[in-house]
Design an enzyme around this catalytic site. Structure first.
Site, PDB file in Angstrom:
ATOM      1  CB  CYS A 113      22.006  29.865  18.968  1.00 14.08           C
ATOM      2  SG  CYS A 113      23.445  30.798  18.426  1.00 14.08           S
ATOM      3  CD  GLU A 148      15.631  14.207   9.897  1.00 16.97           C
ATOM      4  OE1 GLU A 148      14.745  14.983  10.296  1.00 16.97           O
ATOM      5  OE2 GLU A 148      15.403  13.248   9.144  1.00 16.97           O
ATOM      6  CB  CYS A 158      24.310  33.913  14.406  1.00 18.71           C
ATOM      7  SG  CYS A 158      24.062  32.329  15.246  1.00 18.71           S
ATOM      8  CD  GLU A 303      15.302   9.114  11.261  1.00 18.47           C
ATOM      9  OE1 GLU A 303      14.185   9.474  10.861  1.00 18.47           O
ATOM     10  OE2 GLU A 303      16.002   9.791  12.013  1.00 18.47           O
TER      11      GLU A 303
HETATM   12  C1  GLA Z   1      12.877  12.412  11.065  1.00 19.18           C
HETATM   13  C2  GLA Z   1      13.536  12.431  12.430  1.00 19.18           C
HETATM   14  C3  GLA Z   1      12.986  11.407  13.360  1.00 19.18           C
HETATM   15  C4  GLA Z   1      11.491  11.280  13.242  1.00 19.18           C
HETATM   16  C5  GLA Z   1      11.158  10.960  11.822  1.00 19.18           C
HETATM   17  C6  GLA Z   1       9.690  10.716  11.587  1.00 19.18           C
HETATM   18  O1  GLA Z   1      13.537  11.690  10.146  1.00 19.18           O
HETATM   19  O2  GLA Z   1      14.928  12.301  12.366  1.00 19.18           O
HETATM   20  O3  GLA Z   1      13.342  11.764  14.670  1.00 19.18           O
HETATM   21  O4  GLA Z   1      10.888  12.465  13.633  1.00 19.18           O
HETATM   22  O5  GLA Z   1      11.543  12.044  11.021  1.00 19.18           O
HETATM   23  O6  GLA Z   1       9.441  10.338  10.277  1.00 19.18           O
HETATM   24 ZN    ZN Z   2      22.606  32.456  17.116  1.00 17.70          ZN
END
Ligand code: GLA
Ligand code: ZN
Length: 686
Positions: A113, A148, A158, A303
């Site tokens: 959260c 991410e 929220c 990545e």
């Molecule tokens: C994402 C995540 C990573 C990993 C990759 C695997 O991009 O940020 O930590 O899990 O996927 O492809």
């Molecule tokens: Zn929340």
């Protein structure tokens, strides 16, 4: 900005602390592969703060020092991507609640959260400690904020924050009712206290509510990111901060999020070798251009996979050469380096079979490792590209509010609007001409472009139409498609005819839109009776197919270029162009096939006098992209065919690849040409 391109990626040595020999070999391998940067600390919270308030940074400090001694820089992550057990156990409020009101149990990642004051406080503290300890370490070059980011939480905290957000935005409940059109079905709110987040158990049919909820989730995430960064800054660290974004992710307004960080980056995992490689390459290029467009500055490929992922439906290995092609493609489109997930393959748990630079065997004689070494060499050769800009004369509009609103509305085709394909068609038509393309949202200034495409811009932000008007007035070519300029920022339909505020600019009024069944087709054909002074379009075919959506418009002065071939609207306008001011406004009424876009854009781009500075012929499956600095333009020519191709090599220094004129499958050539005027202009422009 660095003086070199980054090469490296995510590294989780905390998984190997009981095997110091592994860590030593890793460094040897890094040096061999010309790895100059690793990302540490993503998901390391439990090792960094094993018990509440009990921080242990010794192991991390030792590793950062060892890396530094070996000339390897560090991107240091804040650990908020995954939380330790103790945190969830003691403070269950950090666990998300779903739209059904169920609170999650401990597990997974990226699922906190982000409103929770406790979560924010714990993150702020550990970030502050990390920044105090490592903020002045010469190895630490950048901060990687969380990981991410995405998703939403429906907990009481929220919901309360959402109501506050709405009060700030609308002031009174009457105003909110008006904006959301709540009179419909008697859903009028008596007070802000009645407002709840959208839910399948409750309200889900108020599009204004849905849209604002998405904006709120996005804003709340940005607020969280700002708080993370503030904690680092307050502790004295001033390295740039970045977030890593995801492919075609619609959960957050990336254009806004980008404004909160110093640098944007993304994680690219294309599904290679399923479609034609150059289809995948163009698709990946599109997202590189979206990410670069967020700040209109170089970005970072944070990545990518050195071999195969383990989460795609089929774990396809990258064929020999593909790693180099994909890495160099990111550089061509504006990345400041090529980073991988991950440096060393984990021994257990969910990603143990995910490709890595160093695998479970651990040797330096694997195919993947050798290819990574190859990329290291190549990036080394290209170090002068660090910091180079991308100059684009053409842009495509891609806007998160628009996507949210358009996809949420019922009609005109609930089976799929084929929006992504519509955007791709414009993108591909421009890229096949070798043009760099900026992909930007509606807030971007259009002044620097000469050609702008706005595919399916259903929602118009206030003021966008005015910017289109002046862009065309000043001489730009603006192409808009069907299903554009339909609703305002609250998803309320514009009254009085659309494209709203632009019927004079486009010289038409859109009246109806026909949804076609799957498999149903219509055609667009050149107008039969060309009136005098008609625009002559070269190379247009006798007919093109269109599918899914056909809009019917009433011309109000625009010139009709193509008309429908079938159905009750055969003979009615399908493609129109209107001269307005010094420019041209074109309207495409139907979801036409790719070759239509290719042919039309070739005409329009030529008429607008835009040329790609690369004079050679571009064979099918070859990508031409450029970056530049004050002195030079760097041309990347990449062959995504499975066979070699012959290409015309222009004047200039070949700084990567050979001069033979034969480009092997997945091969790349980088050519440096000197600008003649030295003033930051393309030498070949017009
Ligand atoms: C994402 C995540 C990573 C990993 C990759 C695997 O991009 O940020 O930590 O899990 O996927 O492809
Ligand atoms: Zn929340």
């Amino acid at each position: 900005m660095n003086q070199f391109l980054l090469h490296g990626g995510d590294y989780n040595p905390e998984q190997w602390l009981d095997m110091p020999e592994i860590l030593e070999t890793d460094i040897e391998r890094f040096l061999e592969a010309k790895i100059n940067t690793v990302t540490l600390g993503v998901f390391s919270w439990a090792k960094l703060e094993p018990r509440e308030g009990d921080y242990d940074f010794e192991w991390l400090s030792g590793i950062i020092d060892r890396l530094y001694e070996n000339g390897i820089g560090v991107i240091l992550a804040t650990p908020s991507g995954a939380r330790p057990h103790w945190l969830a156990q003691k403070y269950p409020e950090v666990l998300r609640v779903n739209e059904m009101g169920m609170r999650a149990r401990f597990g997974g990642r990226h699922n906190h959260c982000l409103t929770s004051p406790v979560y924010r406080e714990k993150v702020r503290r550990i970030n502050g400690r990390l920044a105090e300890r490592f903020g002045h370490h010469p190895a630490v070059k950048m901060w990687h904020i969380s990981n991410e980011l995405g998703g939403s939480c429906h907990c009481g905290l929220c919901q309360e924050a959402f109501r506050r957000w709405l009060k700030d935005r609308y002031g009174t409940i009457e105003n909110l009712n008006d904006r959301w059109c709540t009179t419909f079905w008697s859903h009028t709110y008596d007070s802000f206290e009645q407002v709840e987040a959208p839910s399948r158990l409750g309200e889900s049919a108020l599009m204004g509510l849905n849209l604002d909820w998405r904006r709120f989730v996005s804003d709340q995430t940005m607020d969280f990111v700002e708080e993370e960064i503030r904690a680092i800054r307050d502790a004295g660290a001033d390295q740039p901060a970045a977030v890593n974004m995801m492919y075609r992710f619609e959960g957050l307004d990336y254009a806004k999020l980008a404004q909160k960080v110093d640098m944007v980056s993304w994680d690219s995992y294309p599904v290679w070798h399923r479609e034609k490689e150059w289809d995948t390459a163009r698709d990946t290029a599109f997202w590189h251009d979206v990410i670069r467009g967020l700040k209109r500055k170089p970005f970072l490929l944070m990545e990518s996979c050195p071999s195969s992922t383990n989460w795609q439906s089929v774990s396809k290995l990258k064929k020999p050469g593909m790693l180099s092609a994909a890495s160099l493609q990111s550089i061509a489109h504006g990345s400041e380096g090529a980073l991988y997930f991950q440096m060393r393959q984990s021994r257990g748990a969910s990603e143990k079979f995910h490709g890595a630079v160093i695998d479970h065997y651990g040797g330096n004689d694997t195919r993947t490792f050798r290819e990574v070494c190859g990329v290291g060499e190549e990036l080394n050769h290209l170090s002068e590209l660090a910091g180079c800009a991308t100059r684009a004369d053409a842009a495509i509009i891609y806007d998160w509010d628009n996507i949210w609103a358009m996809k949420d509305s019922q009609g005109p085709r609930n089976k799929g609007l084929h929006y992504e394909e519509c955007v791709d068609k414009s993108y591909r038509a421009l890229r096949r001409l070798g043009l760099n393309v900026d992909v930007v949202d509606q807030s971007a200034s259009l002044d620097r472009y000469r050609f702008v495409a706005a595919p399916m811009q259903y929602l118009f932000h206030p003021g966008f139409e005015e910017r289109i008007r002046s862009f065309v007035e000043e001489g730009g070519t603006f192409v808009m498609t069907y299903w554009s300029d339909v609703v305002d920022e609250n998803d309320r339909c514009f009254l009085g005819g659309r494209p709203f505020g632009l019927t004079d600019v486009f010289g038409l009024r859109a009246e109806e839109i026909d949804g076609l069944y799957d498999g149903e087709e219509n055609t667009v054909i050149p107008v039969q009776a060309l009136s005098s002074g008609s625009r002559q379009l070269a190379n247009m075919k006798e007919q093109y197919t269109c599918r899914y959506l056909c809009e019917l418009v009433k011309p109000l002065g625009a010139q009709i270029l193509m008309e429908y071939g079938r159905d009750f609207y055969a003979g009615e306008p399908a493609v129109l162009c209107n001269s307005y001011g010094k420019g041209l406004a074109c309207y495409i009424c139907a979801d036409t096939e790719q070759s239509f876009y290719d042919d039309l854009y070739e005409n329009l781009v030529r008429e607008a006098g835009i040329i790609c500075g690369w004079n050679g012929k571009i064979p099918e499956g070859v990508e031409v992209t450029s970056r530049e600095n004050e002195e030079y333009v760097y041309w990347f020519i990449q062959n995504y065919n499975r066979a070699e191709v012959e290409i015309e090599i222009p004047e200039g220094d070949v700084i990567l690849g050979d001069r033979e004129g034969i480009l092997k499958s997945f091969g790349s050539l980088v050519i440096r040409t000197k600008k003649t005027d030295g003033k930051g202009e393309h030498k070949n422009e017009i």
